[in-house]
Design a protein around this motif. Structure first.
Motif, PDB file in Angstrom:
ATOM      1  N   ILE A   1       0.867  -1.173   0.000  1.00  0.00           N
ATOM      2  CA  ILE A   1       0.000   0.000   0.000  1.00  0.00           C
ATOM      3  C   ILE A   1       0.904   1.223   0.000  1.00  0.00           C
ATOM      4  CG2 ILE A   1      -1.939  -1.150   1.113  1.00  0.00           C
ATOM      5  CD1 ILE A   1      -1.178   0.254   3.709  1.00  0.00           C
ATOM      6  N   CYS A   2       0.426   2.313  -0.601  1.00  0.00           N
ATOM      7  CA  CYS A   2       1.241   3.508  -0.762  1.00  0.00           C
ATOM      8  C   CYS A   2       0.591   4.699  -0.071  1.00  0.00           C
ATOM      9  CB  CYS A   2       1.416   3.827  -2.240  1.00  0.00           C
ATOM     10  SG  CYS A   2       2.218   2.501  -3.138  1.00  0.00           S
ATOM     11  N   ASP A   3       1.429   5.640   0.347  1.00  0.00           N
ATOM     12  CA  ASP A   3       0.917   6.853   0.973  1.00  0.00           C
ATOM     13  C   ASP A   3       0.584   7.876  -0.109  1.00  0.00           C
ATOM     14  OD1 ASP A   3       3.386   7.680   0.147  1.00  0.00           O
ATOM     15  OD2 ASP A   3       4.144   8.191   2.127  1.00  0.00           O
ATOM     16  N   GLY A   4       0.279   9.086   0.298  1.00  0.00           N
ATOM     17  CA  GLY A   4      -0.135  10.127  -0.636  1.00  0.00           C
ATOM     18  C   GLY A   4       0.951  10.566  -1.601  1.00  0.00           C
ATOM     19  N   ARG A   5       2.217  10.360  -1.250  1.00  0.00           N
ATOM     20  CA  ARG A   5       3.322  10.750  -2.118  1.00  0.00           C
ATOM     21  C   ARG A   5       3.741   9.640  -3.069  1.00  0.00           C
ATOM     22  NH1 ARG A   5       7.157  12.688   2.584  1.00  0.00           N
ATOM     23  NH2 ARG A   5       6.520  10.621   3.166  1.00  0.00           N
ATOM     24  N   GLY A   6       3.116   8.482  -2.973  1.00  0.00           N
ATOM     25  CA  GLY A   6       3.465   7.364  -3.844  1.00  0.00           C
ATOM     26  C   GLY A   6       4.536   6.461  -3.280  1.00  0.00           C
ATOM     27  N   GLN A   7       4.989   6.719  -2.066  1.00  0.00           N
ATOM     28  CA  GLN A   7       5.989   5.876  -1.426  1.00  0.00           C
ATOM     29  C   GLN A   7       5.320   4.662  -0.793  1.00  0.00           C
ATOM     30  OE1 GLN A   7       9.312   6.568  -1.515  1.00  0.00           O
ATOM     31  NE2 GLN A   7       8.728   8.266  -2.849  1.00  0.00           N
ATOM     32  N   ILE A   8       5.993   3.532  -0.805  1.00  0.00           N
ATOM     33  CA  ILE A   8       5.436   2.315  -0.222  1.00  0.00           C
ATOM     34  C   ILE A   8       5.385   2.468   1.295  1.00  0.00           C
ATOM     35  CG2 ILE A   8       5.820  -0.142   0.161  1.00  0.00           C
ATOM     36  CD1 ILE A   8       7.001  -0.267  -2.643  1.00  0.00           C
ATOM     37  N   ALA A   9       4.183   2.320   1.863  1.00  0.00           N
ATOM     38  CA  ALA A   9       4.001   2.453   3.313  1.00  0.00           C
ATOM     39  C   ALA A   9       4.209   1.109   4.006  1.00  0.00           C
ATOM     40  CB  ALA A   9       2.615   3.001   3.618  1.00  0.00           C
ATOM     41  N   ALA A  10       3.731   0.020   3.394  1.00  0.00           N
ATOM     42  CA  ALA A  10       3.871  -1.311   3.987  1.00  0.00           C
ATOM     43  C   ALA A  10       3.740  -2.359   2.899  1.00  0.00           C
ATOM     44  CB  ALA A  10       2.813  -1.531   5.052  1.00  0.00           C
ATOM     45  N   ARG A  11       4.344  -3.530   3.135  1.00  0.00           N
ATOM     46  CA  ARG A  11       4.268  -4.655   2.197  1.00  0.00           C
ATOM     47  C   ARG A  11       3.532  -5.815   2.837  1.00  0.00           C
ATOM     48  NH1 ARG A  11       7.694  -4.150  -2.201  1.00  0.00           N
ATOM     49  NH2 ARG A  11       9.303  -2.568  -1.958  1.00  0.00           N
ATOM     50  N   TYR A  12       2.800  -6.570   2.012  1.00  0.00           N
ATOM     51  CA  TYR A  12       2.003  -7.693   2.497  1.00  0.00           C
ATOM     52  C   TYR A  12       2.157  -8.879   1.558  1.00  0.00           C
ATOM     53  CZ  TYR A  12       0.020  -4.054   5.326  1.00  0.00           C
ATOM     54  OH  TYR A  12      -0.120  -3.006   6.198  1.00  0.00           O
ATOM     55  N   SER A  13       2.000 -10.077   2.118  1.00  0.00           N
ATOM     56  CA  SER A  13       2.174 -11.283   1.315  1.00  0.00           C
ATOM     57  C   SER A  13       0.903 -11.691   0.586  1.00  0.00           C
ATOM     58  CB  SER A  13       2.665 -12.437   2.188  1.00  0.00           C
ATOM     59  OG  SER A  13       1.760 -12.659   3.245  1.00  0.00           O
ATOM     60  N   THR A  14      -0.261 -11.242   1.056  1.00  0.00           N
ATOM     61  CA  THR A  14      -1.517 -11.595   0.392  1.00  0.00           C
ATOM     62  C   THR A  14      -2.311 -10.344   0.056  1.00  0.00           C
ATOM     63  OG1 THR A  14      -2.767 -11.783   2.447  1.00  0.00           O
ATOM     64  CG2 THR A  14      -1.658 -13.775   1.661  1.00  0.00           C
ATOM     65  N   LEU A  15      -3.157 -10.457  -0.943  1.00  0.00           N
ATOM     66  CA  LEU A  15      -4.016  -9.351  -1.341  1.00  0.00           C
ATOM     67  C   LEU A  15      -5.020  -9.022  -0.242  1.00  0.00           C
ATOM     68  CD1 LEU A  15      -4.909  -7.349  -3.488  1.00  0.00           C
ATOM     69  CD2 LEU A  15      -6.323  -9.142  -4.482  1.00  0.00           C
ATOM     70  N   TRP A  16      -5.486 -10.039   0.482  1.00  0.00           N
ATOM     71  CA  TRP A  16      -6.452  -9.810   1.557  1.00  0.00           C
ATOM     72  C   TRP A  16      -5.864  -8.925   2.653  1.00  0.00           C
ATOM     73  CZ3 TRP A  16      -6.924 -10.968   6.784  1.00  0.00           C
ATOM     74  CH2 TRP A  16      -8.198 -10.784   7.313  1.00  0.00           C
ATOM     75  N   HIS A  17      -4.621  -9.206   3.066  1.00  0.00           N
ATOM     76  CA  HIS A  17      -3.983  -8.386   4.095  1.00  0.00           C
ATOM     77  C   HIS A  17      -3.774  -6.951   3.603  1.00  0.00           C
ATOM     78  CE1 HIS A  17      -2.688 -12.303   5.943  1.00  0.00           C
ATOM     79  NE2 HIS A  17      -3.195 -11.652   6.979  1.00  0.00           N
ATOM     80  N   ALA A  18      -3.381  -6.802   2.349  1.00  0.00           N
ATOM     81  CA  ALA A  18      -3.200  -5.467   1.784  1.00  0.00           C
ATOM     82  C   ALA A  18      -4.518  -4.725   1.709  1.00  0.00           C
ATOM     83  CB  ALA A  18      -2.564  -5.569   0.405  1.00  0.00           C
ATOM     84  N   HIS A  19      -5.588  -5.434   1.346  1.00  0.00           N
ATOM     85  CA  HIS A  19      -6.922  -4.826   1.276  1.00  0.00           C
ATOM     86  C   HIS A  19      -7.376  -4.346   2.647  1.00  0.00           C
ATOM     87  CE1 HIS A  19     -11.299  -5.637   1.924  1.00  0.00           C
ATOM     88  NE2 HIS A  19     -11.357  -4.716   0.998  1.00  0.00           N
ATOM     89  N   MET A  20      -7.196  -5.165   3.673  1.00  0.00           N
ATOM     90  CA  MET A  20      -7.613  -4.780   5.024  1.00  0.00           C
ATOM     91  C   MET A  20      -6.797  -3.590   5.531  1.00  0.00           C
ATOM     92  SD  MET A  20     -10.121  -6.694   5.456  1.00  0.00           S
ATOM     93  CE  MET A  20     -10.553  -6.442   7.152  1.00  0.00           C
ATOM     94  N   ALA A  21      -5.492  -3.587   5.272  1.00  0.00           N
ATOM     95  CA  ALA A  21      -4.640  -2.483   5.712  1.00  0.00           C
ATOM     96  C   ALA A  21      -4.982  -1.189   4.968  1.00  0.00           C
ATOM     97  CB  ALA A  21      -3.176  -2.838   5.499  1.00  0.00           C
ATOM     98  N   ALA A  22      -5.251  -1.294   3.665  1.00  0.00           N
ATOM     99  CA  ALA A  22      -5.613  -0.106   2.888  1.00  0.00           C
ATOM    100  C   ALA A  22      -6.941   0.465   3.368  1.00  0.00           C
ATOM    101  CB  ALA A  22      -5.702  -0.458   1.407  1.00  0.00           C
ATOM    102  N   SER A  23      -7.887  -0.400   3.701  1.00  0.00           N
ATOM    103  CA  SER A  23      -9.178   0.070   4.211  1.00  0.00           C
ATOM    104  C   SER A  23      -9.013   0.789   5.548  1.00  0.00           C
ATOM    105  CB  SER A  23     -10.139  -1.105   4.376  1.00  0.00           C
ATOM    106  OG  SER A  23     -10.409  -1.703   3.139  1.00  0.00           O
ATOM    107  N   ALA A  24      -8.208   0.226   6.437  1.00  0.00           N
ATOM    108  CA  ALA A  24      -7.979   0.855   7.742  1.00  0.00           C
ATOM    109  C   ALA A  24      -7.240   2.185   7.576  1.00  0.00           C
ATOM    110  CB  ALA A  24      -7.188  -0.089   8.643  1.00  0.00           C
ATOM    111  N   TRP A  25      -6.213   2.211   6.734  1.00  0.00           N
ATOM    112  CA  TRP A  25      -5.442   3.430   6.499  1.00  0.00           C
ATOM    113  C   TRP A  25      -6.333   4.516   5.911  1.00  0.00           C
ATOM    114  CZ3 TRP A  25       0.128   3.906   6.701  1.00  0.00           C
ATOM    115  CH2 TRP A  25       0.615   5.085   6.192  1.00  0.00           C
ATOM    116  N   CYS A  26      -7.179   4.133   4.956  1.00  0.00           N
ATOM    117  CA  CYS A  26      -8.084   5.077   4.308  1.00  0.00           C
ATOM    118  C   CYS A  26      -9.096   5.632   5.301  1.00  0.00           C
ATOM    119  CB  CYS A  26      -8.789   4.381   3.145  1.00  0.00           C
ATOM    120  SG  CYS A  26      -9.905   5.433   2.239  1.00  0.00           S
ATOM    121  N   ARG A  27      -9.596   4.779   6.168  1.00  0.00           N
ATOM    122  CA  ARG A  27     -10.567   5.201   7.175  1.00  0.00           C
ATOM    123  C   ARG A  27      -9.937   6.198   8.155  1.00  0.00           C
ATOM    124  NH1 ARG A  27     -11.874   0.323   8.671  1.00  0.00           N
ATOM    125  NH2 ARG A  27     -13.256   0.041   6.924  1.00  0.00           N
ATOM    126  N   GLN A  28      -8.681   5.973   8.522  1.00  0.00           N
ATOM    127  CA  GLN A  28      -7.996   6.852   9.472  1.00  0.00           C
ATOM    128  C   GLN A  28      -7.568   8.171   8.838  1.00  0.00           C
ATOM    129  OE1 GLN A  28      -4.730   4.528  10.878  1.00  0.00           O
ATOM    130  NE2 GLN A  28      -6.013   3.205  12.135  1.00  0.00           N
TER     131      GLN A  28
END
Length: 77
Positions: A13-40
Motif C-alpha cells: 500500500i502507498c501513501d499520498g506521495r506514492g511511497q510504499i508504506a507497507a508490504r504484504y504477502s496476500t491481497l487480503w492483508h493489503a486490502h484490510m490495511a488499505a481500508s484501515a489506512w483510508c478510514r484513518q
C-alpha cells in the motif's frame, strides 16, 4: 546474481506521495490495511502488486470505505 531479487511480499500500500508504506504477502492483508489506512487518514490509498495498481481504497461519506478494483475498463462515450 543477475537481475533484481523478487520480494516474498508482492502486495503493498502507498501513501499520498506514492511511497510504499507497507508490504504484504496476500491481497487480503493489503486490502484490510488499505481500508484501515483510508478510514484513518481520509485519503485514497492504492494497493499495488509490483508496479501495477490493482485496487484503490477510497473514502465515502459516513466514515466508510469503498474498494475500487479497477478491473472494469472505462468506456469512451
Amino acid at each position: 546474481m543477475a537481475g533484481k531479487r523478487r520480494s516474498a511480499k508482492p502486495f503493498s500500500i502507498c501513501d499520498g506521495r506514492g511511497q510504499i508504506a507497507a508490504r504484504y504477502s496476500t491481497l487480503w492483508h493489503a486490502h484490510m490495511a488499505a481500508s484501515a489506512w483510508c478510514r484513518q487518514k481520509r485519503v485514497a490509498v492504492p494497493v499495488r502488486k509490483g508496479c501495477k495498481i490493482v485496487a484503490v481504497a477510497r473514502p465515502i461519506e459516513g466514515g466508510r470505505v469503498t474498494l475500487d478494483w479497477g478491473d472494469g475498463r472505462e468506456l469512451a462515450l
